[in-house]
Design a protein around this motif. Sequence first.
Motif, PDB file in Angstrom:
ATOM      1  N   VAL A  76      40.764 109.968  20.906  1.00  0.00           N
ATOM      2  CA  VAL A  76      41.484 109.037  19.954  1.00  0.00           C
ATOM      3  C   VAL A  76      40.857 108.997  18.710  1.00  0.00           C
ATOM      4  CG1 VAL A  76      40.184 107.079  20.957  1.00  0.00           C
ATOM      5  CG2 VAL A  76      42.546 106.786  20.042  1.00  0.00           C
ATOM      6  N   TYR A  77      41.821 108.630  17.686  1.00  0.00           N
ATOM      7  CA  TYR A  77      41.263 108.758  16.337  1.00  0.00           C
ATOM      8  C   TYR A  77      42.048 107.332  15.786  1.00  0.00           C
ATOM      9  CZ  TYR A  77      41.466 113.706  17.090  1.00  0.00           C
ATOM     10  OH  TYR A  77      40.995 115.086  17.564  1.00  0.00           O
ATOM     11  N   LEU A  78      41.143 106.846  14.726  1.00  0.00           N
ATOM     12  CA  LEU A  78      41.506 105.768  14.038  1.00  0.00           C
ATOM     13  C   LEU A  78      41.175 106.012  12.404  1.00  0.00           C
ATOM     14  CD1 LEU A  78      42.501 102.627  14.414  1.00  0.00           C
ATOM     15  CD2 LEU A  78      40.008 101.957  14.007  1.00  0.00           C
ATOM     16  N   GLN A  79      42.479 106.112  11.920  1.00  0.00           N
ATOM     17  CA  GLN A  79      42.405 106.250  10.538  1.00  0.00           C
ATOM     18  C   GLN A  79      42.308 105.122   9.706  1.00  0.00           C
ATOM     19  OE1 GLN A  79      42.259 109.453   8.501  1.00  0.00           O
ATOM     20  NE2 GLN A  79      41.906 107.985   6.934  1.00  0.00           N
ATOM     21  N   MET A  80      41.564 104.853   8.999  1.00  0.00           N
ATOM     22  CA  MET A  80      41.286 103.357   8.377  1.00  0.00           C
ATOM     23  C   MET A  80      41.362 103.680   6.927  1.00  0.00           C
ATOM     24  SD  MET A  80      38.305 101.717  10.567  1.00  0.00           S
ATOM     25  CE  MET A  80      37.045 102.855  10.034  1.00  0.00           C
ATOM     26  N   ASN A  81      42.189 103.015   6.328  1.00  0.00           N
ATOM     27  CA  ASN A  81      42.816 102.871   4.783  1.00  0.00           C
ATOM     28  C   ASN A  81      42.553 101.547   4.066  1.00  0.00           C
ATOM     29  OD1 ASN A  81      43.188 105.906   5.030  1.00  0.00           O
ATOM     30  ND2 ASN A  81      45.437 105.689   5.397  1.00  0.00           N
ATOM     31  N   SER A  82      42.471 101.679   2.791  1.00  0.00           N
ATOM     32  CA  SER A  82      42.312 100.472   2.354  1.00  0.00           C
ATOM     33  C   SER A  82      41.366  99.406   2.754  1.00  0.00           C
ATOM     34  CB  SER A  82      43.797  99.849   2.206  1.00  0.00           C
ATOM     35  OG  SER A  82      44.683 100.784   1.607  1.00  0.00           O
ATOM     36  N   LEU A  83      40.169  99.962   2.959  1.00  0.00           N
ATOM     37  CA  LEU A  83      39.483  99.051   3.951  1.00  0.00           C
ATOM     38  C   LEU A  83      38.883  98.026   2.972  1.00  0.00           C
ATOM     39  CD1 LEU A  83      37.364 101.967   5.598  1.00  0.00           C
ATOM     40  CD2 LEU A  83      38.291  99.985   6.632  1.00  0.00           C
TER      41      LEU A  83
END
Length: 113
Positions: A76-83
């Motif tokens: 499973v992946y978690l792409q985190m943008n605009s942190l």
Amino acid sequence: QVQLVESGGGLVQAGGSLRLTCTASGSTFRFNAMGWYRQAPGKQRELVATSGGSTKYADSVKGRFTLSRDDAKNTVYLQMNSLKPEDTAVYYCNAVRVFVHYWGRGTQVTVSS
């Protein structure tokens, strides 16, 4: 024995991106749900995102984080943008099979302002 191994955490400036990866080993079955929780210092562990029949996100990350699964790889992946600085926490991978929860050891995400 099922083991969840996370990777991809680190230090990033506000507005930046990170991608977390979690791979399950020791399992021959498909998990009912896989996702991510996080725990900031002095706070309780909270749901970030989980994918079972549908994908659910915490309100605080909607529109910024994207969860994806590769069941063939039990990953499973978690792409985190605009942190944001408030995203700083230890992120834990979670997998569920017939009401049994499995947890990774966690990966630190630190967002500087």
